[in-house]
Design an enzyme around this catalytic site. Structure first.
Site, PDB file in Angstrom:
ATOM      1  N   LYS A  92       0.870  -1.192   0.000  1.00  0.00           N
ATOM      2  CA  LYS A  92       0.000   0.000   0.000  1.00  0.00           C
ATOM      3  C   LYS A  92       0.902   1.236   0.000  1.00  0.00           C
ATOM      4  O   LYS A  92       1.957   1.236   0.659  1.00  0.00           O
ATOM      5  CB  LYS A  92      -0.855  -0.050   1.271  1.00  0.00           C
ATOM      6  CG  LYS A  92      -1.884   1.056   1.458  1.00  0.00           C
ATOM      7  CD  LYS A  92      -2.704   0.776   2.728  1.00  0.00           C
ATOM      8  CE  LYS A  92      -3.796   1.808   2.951  1.00  0.00           C
ATOM      9  NZ  LYS A  92      -4.590   1.514   4.168  1.00  0.00           N
TER      10      LYS A  92
ATOM     11  N   SER B  18      -9.586   1.413   3.440  1.00  0.00           N
ATOM     12  CA  SER B  18      -8.759   2.247   2.602  1.00  0.00           C
ATOM     13  C   SER B  18      -7.696   1.471   1.827  1.00  0.00           C
ATOM     14  O   SER B  18      -7.055   2.036   0.947  1.00  0.00           O
ATOM     15  CB  SER B  18      -8.052   3.308   3.451  1.00  0.00           C
ATOM     16  OG  SER B  18      -7.215   2.696   4.397  1.00  0.00           O
TER      17      SER B  18
ATOM     18  N   SER C 237      -9.742  -1.124   7.456  1.00  0.00           N
ATOM     19  CA  SER C 237      -9.188  -0.912   6.123  1.00  0.00           C
ATOM     20  C   SER C 237      -8.441  -2.067   5.499  1.00  0.00           C
ATOM     21  O   SER C 237      -8.040  -1.963   4.345  1.00  0.00           O
ATOM     22  CB  SER C 237      -8.266   0.316   6.146  1.00  0.00           C
ATOM     23  OG  SER C 237      -9.048   1.467   6.374  1.00  0.00           O
TER      24      SER C 237
END
Lengths: 488, 95, 513
Positions: free
Chosen positions: C87, C162, C186
């Site tokens: 990420k 997210s 997330s």
């Protein structure tokens, strides 16, 4: 020292001091960058103290140790838990946009710093001591619309020491600062240099009618960079507030800056709004539970502190209070003095030499700019030996000054110098008598004048005998024998 | 919980976030709605409850006092949008 | 238990870390071959999926080369030569790290996050940096400043957030595993929406050093993969104490893989009544209940538990997380790095405002404002402090429940993946997607998600298993046992077969970016 009661008429000042002391650690509070002063711009920075994304603080053990020792030395209580807090505001020298400090749960509470006043010893209570990180530096370029930011100082460990509003005059404030600084220096945790900024002071000042219960509105005074300026600024502010109240106006609660050149405080240009720091517990650091065993170890290892040492110098060495105060103002000076006394037990004489010739030289050569004076002009054992030579009559006090100068220059031992230059005092009565006889014989007319009443000429004869003996005649014996011969 | 435009302006200043007029109006109603939802916490009696600032039950770890970071001012300042030699340059600060 | 076979690049259901490990160790393939293959997958799929903000080709090839040399020297290791994605919240030295925000556009960190370092030491191959909601604030990856990510199962839908990019990259077959972060769900929400497995470990299990902070007391790092076995592998590499993170727990890391015995006999599964609410999609509820029954049939016992303060979790979260975030994001001020917006002759205040106005998206601004409000003078007690007390109550609920059960089973989300744009008008509605995941962060507990079914539109449904503090092993064991008895984790989205010779596997590009 000014007398608080009479200086301000019907008013009494109420003063509290906030001191920030930079700790003498190798590295910063939360990262392993050097905390040394004077490096090239941004040379002592890393992602952590620069506040880059994703970095985290890790506490410096020695900074904590210094804080605990300071708390112990001032008689504070260390609660079971202390908590780090974020103080949030925006400024270019504050890389994270918050300062890691302590708020609701400081490291230590409730200590005391003693101050001597004309009315005796006074206890100035401490509200709290806590740890926090320093900010960097903004350098305003006069020629440019911009500022330059150097983050070397960002993250350097600070101790914040807050006093209760127990201080009653500007002189007391200066005395408090001196005593606090001495404690910090004795502990080796801070070098207490206000001019360089390793020790900073803000003052909260208010006044009230003498005997009143309620506190007046206080103003915060900043930008005082020496003890002298602290005293001047506080005094100026007290008078300003009294004048306001006397004229029927009110004192505003505000922050004011001391302007040393103009000798006044001026209000800081008010920011858009009073800062709301939005304190909350620092989530990246856990509660601080200082190990109790460690605290007791540190307590046992505390050095003799200035106040105790001062008292011991009076009791043990029979020194006057003034001498004791001067000699114990710095730990290394006190150590030096005691080392000299250990070499030769004449404390008063050695006190005079240290306070006089030694410290004068140290100041001239700026050797006292560090916390510990590295290279003394004369070793304590040699100073002791010098005084010993005076005490056993080998040399006179006057000759000793000459020997001292050479000791400073060559580093040689006093005994060696005396021997090499043949400076041994002349103490033999017969030799002195012979020298005097010679001078008398050479100056018959002057002798007549003296015997006729011109007493001043005694000094002339002394001088002549000294000349003839190369300055080595023992002054007391010379005086005795000369007087006897001249009166005959 | 009512949120006024003045509240929005005050918070935006504290947070140094510039908002356009449209953003201001939207922010006002968003904050009001969210705070309205959050008000349900008032239903709980928490007087006798300790706050949880940290879930991990540890104490602050300590680091040895060693200045081991290398001096690399150029690398540290290389991401700065405006620099002057190894200083970071910023617009004037109005005191 | 599934027998591990070697990876077969023509068969997407074999694309797991375990299968690749077998093939690499037997020299049936090389790290370079795998790297090239998955880089090729990215090239083919990214125009439709947009899981990645950056494909790190040079780095991938260098990593693969290094891994092959180690393999050639006879070395093996759980992640040696394995293609992974990070990420874009993980600092990677020398590689741009943006958090999907304009304010960090072009920021190249001179340091690595601890997780990135561990993966590199282990010989993993970095394929790219994944898209995300800006600064991890969001539940759909629609808050990215650099475009949305599309759910590989249905490109018109969100992948969750997210960590949507990290999940989509695995689900689309652009890598074999990935790392995300989880502050309110997330990792778990995207795992559920993308039909893969994901785990948020106990707070403090994995170092946060170098992970751009959103909410410091809630953020945790965790892996995505198809199988629970793979999760155990990756977790074993990234978990562990880091002296650079003072909240990192100095607790030894167990050999997670060896705990996967397949045995759940006697395991007590708690089912909290508060998690089966009105408004939950019926398909989701059905799938989760069937799954719980299946666990029972494998030997587990089902126990009813209660987590009475569940309904207050979202409110408490949006005070604590935003308060911490408002402070964590203060460093993005245009001074030291990242975006700066200033005008000629302008002053500092204007620079701050313009930079943060231009650099932050709407959701980030909203949360900064909310957080600032929650901490501001006069409101601290009523908001932030209150929320921290409610947090205590929520954690107590769980610890009490764990006296009667070993794991808690819940749905991961009230619905399956929603359409792009469906919830962006109402922030509150978006916040409520986190209703089942948020409490777990507040309590600092580990939460595992495994695929447990599909709804009528063929969209994945995820089961959440919550464990006591440092109970990852129990959750992983149960999840692995479940996967041994079911096949949900073997299904692949149609576009997974794109370019592999199946005509209807070709993804259709959707105009919803």
């Amino acid at each position: 020292m000014s007398d608080a009661k009479s200086d301000y008429g019907a008013y009494e000042p109420v003063i509290g001091l906030e001191v920030h002391a930079q700790l003498l650690t190798e590295s910063k509070l939360f990262c392993s960058c050097s905390s040394a002063f004077g490096a090239a711009p941004n040379a002592h920075t890393c992602p952590v103290c620069m506040g880059m994304p994703g970095v985290l603080p890790v506490l410096n053990r020695r900074a904590l140790e210094f804080a605990v020792r300071t708390a112990l030395a001032t008689g504070c209580t260390i609660p079971p838990v202390a908590r780090w807090a974020r103080k949030n505001y925006f400024y270019p020298d504050l890389p994270k946009g918050y300062q890691i400090s302590m708020y609701e749960a400081p490291l230590a509470v409730g200590g005391v710093v003693n101050v001597q006043t004309p009315d005796g010893a006074k206890h100035v209570r401490l509200t709290r001591i806590h740890m926090e990180e320093d900010a960097g530096k903004n350098i305003h370029d006069a020629h440019d619309d911009h500022s330059l930011v150097d983050l070397n100082r960002a993250g350097v460990p600070l101790l914040e020491i807050v006093s209760e509003p127990d201080i009653a005059s500007s002189a007391e404030a200066a005395a408090y600062l001196r005593n606090l600084r001495a404690i910090l220096q004795y502990l080796g945790v801070c070098d207490g240099n206000m001019e360089e900024g390793s020790m900073r002071c803000d003052a909260n000042v208010s006044v009230r009618k003498r005997g009143a219960d309620k506190l007046g509105t206080r103003a915060e005074i900043k930008n005082m960079n020496s003890f002298r300026n602290v005293e001047r600024a506080i005094d100026s502010e007290i008078r300003r507030q009294i004048a306001l109240l006397e004229s029927g106006s009110r004192v505003a609660q505000e922050t004011r800056l001391w302007d040393a050149e103009r000798g006044q405080t001026f209000p800081m240009r008010s920011k858009e709004e009073a800062n709301d720091y939005r304190y909350f517990p620092e989530p990246d650091l856990l509660p601080l539970r200082v190990d109790r065993t460690w605290i007791e170890e540190l307590r046992a290892q505390l050095p003799e502190l200035p106040e105790a040492r001062r008292a011991r110098f009076v009791a043990q060495y029979g020194l006057p209070a003034y001498d004791a105060e001067v000699l114990t103002a710095r730990r290394d000076v006190a150590d030096y003095f005691e080392a000299a006394v250990a070499a030769h037990a004449n404390p008063k004489a050695l006190s005079n030499w240290v306070m006089g010739d030694i410290l004068r030289l140290v100041r001239e050569r700026k050797l006292d700019e560090q916390l510990v004076i590295e290279k003394w002009p004369v070793q304590p054992a040699d100073l002791g030996a010098l005084v010993a030579l005076i005490d056993d009559q080998t040399i006179s006090g006057k000759i000793a000054k000459t020997v001292f100068d050479e000791m400073v220059e060559t580093g040689a031992a006093p005994g060696t110098i005396v021997e090499r230059r043949g400076l041994t005092q002349l103490t033999d009565d017969a030799a002195i008598a012979a020298a005097i006889d010679g001078v008398i014989a050479q100056n018959a007319s002057k002798v007549e004048e003296y015997r006729a009443g011109k007493d001043r000429l005694f000094g002339f004869f002394v001088g002549q005998v000294m000349k003839v003996t190369g300055g080595k005649a023992n002054p007391q014996k010379l005086n005795e024998i000369l007087r006897a011969k001249l009166s005959a | 919980m009512r949120v006024s435009l003045e509240d929005v302006d005050h918070i935006a200043l504290l947070a140094r976030v510039g908002l356009t007029d449209d953003e201001r109006a939207a922010m006002r109603s968003d904050l009001e709605a969210i705070l309205g939802y959050i008000a349900k916490l008032e239903q709980l009696d928490t007087d006798a409850v300790e706050p949880t600032a940290h879930v991990a039950e540890l104490t602050t770890p300590l680091r040895d006092d060693l200045a081991t970071n290398p001096e690399a001012p150029d690398a540290m300042v290389s991401n700065a949008p405006d620099r002057d030699r190894n200083f970071i340059r910023v617009p004037k600060i109005i005191e | 238990m599934n027998e591990v076979r070697s990876i077969d690049l023509s068969e997407p259901s074999s694309w797991t870390v375990a299968a690749a490990r077998r093939a690499l160790d037997r020299h049936e393939t090389s790290a370079l071959e795998l790297a090239r293959f998955f880089l090729g997958r990215s090239a083919r799929l990214e125009p439709s999926v947009h899981a990645l903000l950056a494909v790190t080709t040079e780095r991938a090839l260098a990593d693969a080369d290094a891994a092959d040399r180690r393999l050639g020297a006879g070395e093996s290791g759980p992640l040696l030569g394995i293609p992974i994605v990070l990420k874009d919240i993980f600092a990677t030295r020398g590689i741009a790290t943006t958090c999907a925000s304009r304010i960090l556009e072009g920021f190249v960190p001179p340091y690595d996050s601890d997780a990135a370092e561990r993966l590199q030491r282990a010989g993993a191959v970095l394929i790219g940096k994944a898209n995300m909601d800006e600064f991890a604030m969001g539940s759909s990856t629609e808050n990215s400043a650099f475009g949305v990510t599309h759910n590989p199962w249905d490109l018109a839908r969100v992948p969750g957030g997210s960590s949507g990019g990290s999940a989509a990259a695995v689900a689309a077959g652009e890598c074999l595993a990935s790392l995300g972060t989880d502050t309110g769900g997330s990792i778990r929400l995207p795992a559920s929406y993308c039909g893969i497995s994901g785990i948020k470990p106990t707070y403090g299990r994995v170092s946060r050093f170098g992970v751009v902070a959103y909410a410091s007391s809630l953020d945790q790092v965790g892996p995505f993969a198809w199988t629970v076995r793979d999760l155990a592998t990756v977790l074993g590499v990234v978990a562990g104490h880091d002296p650079r993170d003072s909240t990192s727990v100095p607790r030894p890391v167990p050999d997670y893989a060896s705990g996967l015995t397949g045995d759940v006999k006697g395991l007590r599964i708690g089912v909290p009544q508060e998690y089966f609410v009105k408004g939950m999609a019926p398909d989701v509820e059905r799938a989760v209940r069937v799954t719980i029954d299946q666990l029972a049939s494998l030997g587990a016992t089902v126990v009813e538990v209660s987590l009475p303060h569940t309904e207050y979790a979202v409110a408490a979260y949006y005070l604590i997380a935003t308060a911490e975030a408002s402070s964590n994001l203060a460093r993005y001020d245009g001074v030291k790095y990242g975006l700066r917006r200033e005008e000629r002759g302008g002053n500092l205040l204007e620079m701050y405002r313009k930079t943060r106005d231009g650099g932050f998206g709407a959701e980030v601004k909203r949360r900064i404002m909310l957080g600032t409000y929650a901490l501001s003078a006069g409101y601290y007690d009523a908001y932030y402090l209150k929320a921290q007390k409610v947090r205590t109550l929520i954690r107590r609920d769980f610890l009490a429940a764990f006296e009667r059960c070993d794991l808690i089973a819940t749905p991961t989300a009230p619905t399956t993946a929603f359409r792009l744009g469906e919830k962006t008008a109402d922030p509150l509605e978006m916040y409520l997607s986190d209703i089942f995941t948020i409490s777990v962060n507040l309590a600092g507990l580990p939460g595992l998600v495994v695929p447990c079914g599909f709804d009528a539109q063929d969209l994945p449904i995820g089961l959440q298993l919550i464990a006591p503090p440092f109970g990852e092993e129990v959750a992983l064991r149960a999840g692995d046992a479940y996967q041994g008895a079911t096949a949900w984790h073997l299904r692949r989205p149609r576009l997974a077969s794109a370019g592999l010779g199946e005509a209807d596997g070709e993804p259709r590009r959707v105009n919803s970016r």
